[in-house]
Scaffold this active site. Structure first.
Site, short mmCIF file in Angstrom:
data_model
loop_
_atom_site.label_atom_id
_atom_site.label_comp_id
_atom_site.label_asym_id
_atom_site.label_seq_id
_atom_site.Cartn_x
_atom_site.Cartn_y
_atom_site.Cartn_z
N SER A 79 84.15 20.96 34.99
CA SER A 79 84.81 20.01 34.10
C SER A 79 85.61 18.93 34.81
O SER A 79 85.90 17.88 34.23
CB SER A 79 85.73 20.75 33.12
OG SER A 79 86.73 21.49 33.81
N ASP A 106 95.75 17.62 29.95
CA ASP A 106 95.94 18.83 29.16
C ASP A 106 96.49 19.91 30.07
O ASP A 106 96.98 19.61 31.16
CB ASP A 106 94.63 19.25 28.46
CG ASP A 106 93.47 19.48 29.43
OD1 ASP A 106 93.73 19.79 30.62
OD2 ASP A 106 92.31 19.37 29.02
N HIS A 123 93.56 19.97 33.20
CA HIS A 123 92.94 18.80 33.84
C HIS A 123 93.94 17.67 34.07
O HIS A 123 94.84 17.45 33.26
CB HIS A 123 91.78 18.28 32.99
CG HIS A 123 90.75 19.32 32.70
ND1 HIS A 123 90.75 20.05 31.53
CD2 HIS A 123 89.69 19.75 33.43
CE1 HIS A 123 89.72 20.89 31.54
NE2 HIS A 123 89.07 20.75 32.68
#
Length: 376
Positions: free
Chosen positions: A65, A351, A354
């Site tokens: 991610s 968040d 990340h």
């Protein structure tokens, strides 16, 4: 004026002394001797340092991610973010599947190298043939080096990313011919960034790993997988390969909340495992680099710069580094993100897992300034 603005943009994006110098000359001629501009513009096709090796025709990315630009959008998994507020600062303010408020490292790589503005996901249904020639992204959020990690997350494993890359090669050959493909393979930049989910999601949260592996044996499993992946990539023609180490996982907002006690301190066990893996990965990359002919593999420190940003946020222009901008910033990620902070530019984290676009920009710029010469 349009020509001047184009030259100004090229100057801002130039990445080597020769290119920048020629652009300065061209801008001077445009202002004083316009008739000479065309001739000078032709000189801009001269590769930096007089060598083809300094040009990056394409960027190919694998991983999770941190670098995924939307490959998970159509997968049946909770590890996707193709909905607001993700992407609020991306071009057009639209969510694209990037795990941040805007661009992610994959995008900054192609932007800073002057390849293109963003790196499209390979599984984008709107991907065009011309996109293939300057690089694509195979990364899948939620994955890792440990094969179990991708299975648990229902995402694209590294082995499956390799299979997609094989498919990509055939498409490039069909569209542009074998010579173009060989140029991409030999001179393109290949980047791998994964491993964080192995630590947070698979090792510490799964009894199949935690009770059967100690730190040494589990990091050994991860490095063996990484080595196998890199050798597969090499066997498929890739030569310039940069591999990011794991960041200080224990200092992510989510880990502070879950395991950092009432003071939400960094979780040392997580950081210890990450640091041990990074040491082993660096040694393995050095070994491969010296034993695979023409390989230019580089270990990229993904630990100490992010740690410094987290510990000294004001040094890098941030104010908040212990919580994310999304929600309360302590635990929210993906579908749990329902609202955001008022000024994301103050935050290191988007968040609870990340980084923000601005933090990623700093990390990528540091990587390129310190490592590109090693892969040329």
């Amino acid at each position: 004026m349009c020509v001047f603005n184009a030259l100004k943009y090229e100057f801002e994006m130039c990445i080597c002394f020769t290119h920048c110098l020629l652009l300065i000359i061209t801008m001077h001629l445009f202002l004083h001797k316009p008739s000479y501009v065309l001739l000078t513009l032709l000189l801009l096709h001269i590769q930096c340092n007089g060598s083809n090796d300094s040009i990056v025709p394409a960027v190919i990315v694998f991983g999770d991610s941190v670098v995924d630009t939307g490959n998970n959008n159509n997968l049946k998994t909770i590890f996707k973010v193709n909905y607001p507020p993700y992407g609020q600062d991306f071009s057009g303010g639209q969510p694209t599947g990037r795990f941040s408020n805007g661009k992610v490292p994959s995008d900054f790589l192609v932007e800073e190298l002057g390849v293109k503005d963003v790196l499209p996901p390979y599984l984008d249904p709107n991907l065009k043939n011309e996109d293939l020639l300057t690089g694509v992204n195979f990364a899948s959020g939620g994955g890792g080096y440990d094969p179990l990690t991708s299975v648990l997350a229902s995402v694209i494993s590294l082995d499956e990313q390799i299979e997609l890359f094989k498919e990509y090669k055939e498409k490039v050959k069909s569209v542009a011919g074998e010579e173009v493909l060989n140029t991409i393979l030999s001179k393109g930049l290949f980047v791998v960034a994964t491993g964080s989910n192995d630590v947070t999601n698979t090792y510490f949260n799964n009894p199949l790993r935690l009770y059967h592996y100690d730190f040494d044996s589990y990091t050994g499993l991860m490095v063996d997988s990484a080595s196998s992946f890199l050798q597969n990539l090499y066997d498929l023609g890739a030569r310039r390969i940069g591999v990011f180490g794991i960041p200080p996982i224990g200092c992510l907002p989510s880990q502070r909340t879950l395991k950092g006690g009432t003071l939400r301190e960094c979780v040392e066990k997580n950081n210890e495992l990450a640091a041990l893996f990074n040491t082993k990965l660096s040694m393995e990359i050095n070994y491969l680099n010296h034993n695979l002919p023409s390989a230019r593999m580089v270990y990229i420190d993904g630990y100490y710069l992010p740690l410094d940003i987290i510990q000294n946020p004001t040094k890098y222009g941030f104010d908040v580094s212990t919580v994310g901008c999304c929600g309360t910033g302590t635990i929210e990620v993906a579908f749990l993100c329902k609202y955001t902070c008022t000024n994301v530019s103050e935050y290191v984290f988007w968040d609870s897992f990340h980084f923000t676009e601005n933090a990623y920009r700093i990390i990528v710029h540091d990587f390129l300034s310190k490592n590109m010469n090693l892969m040329m």
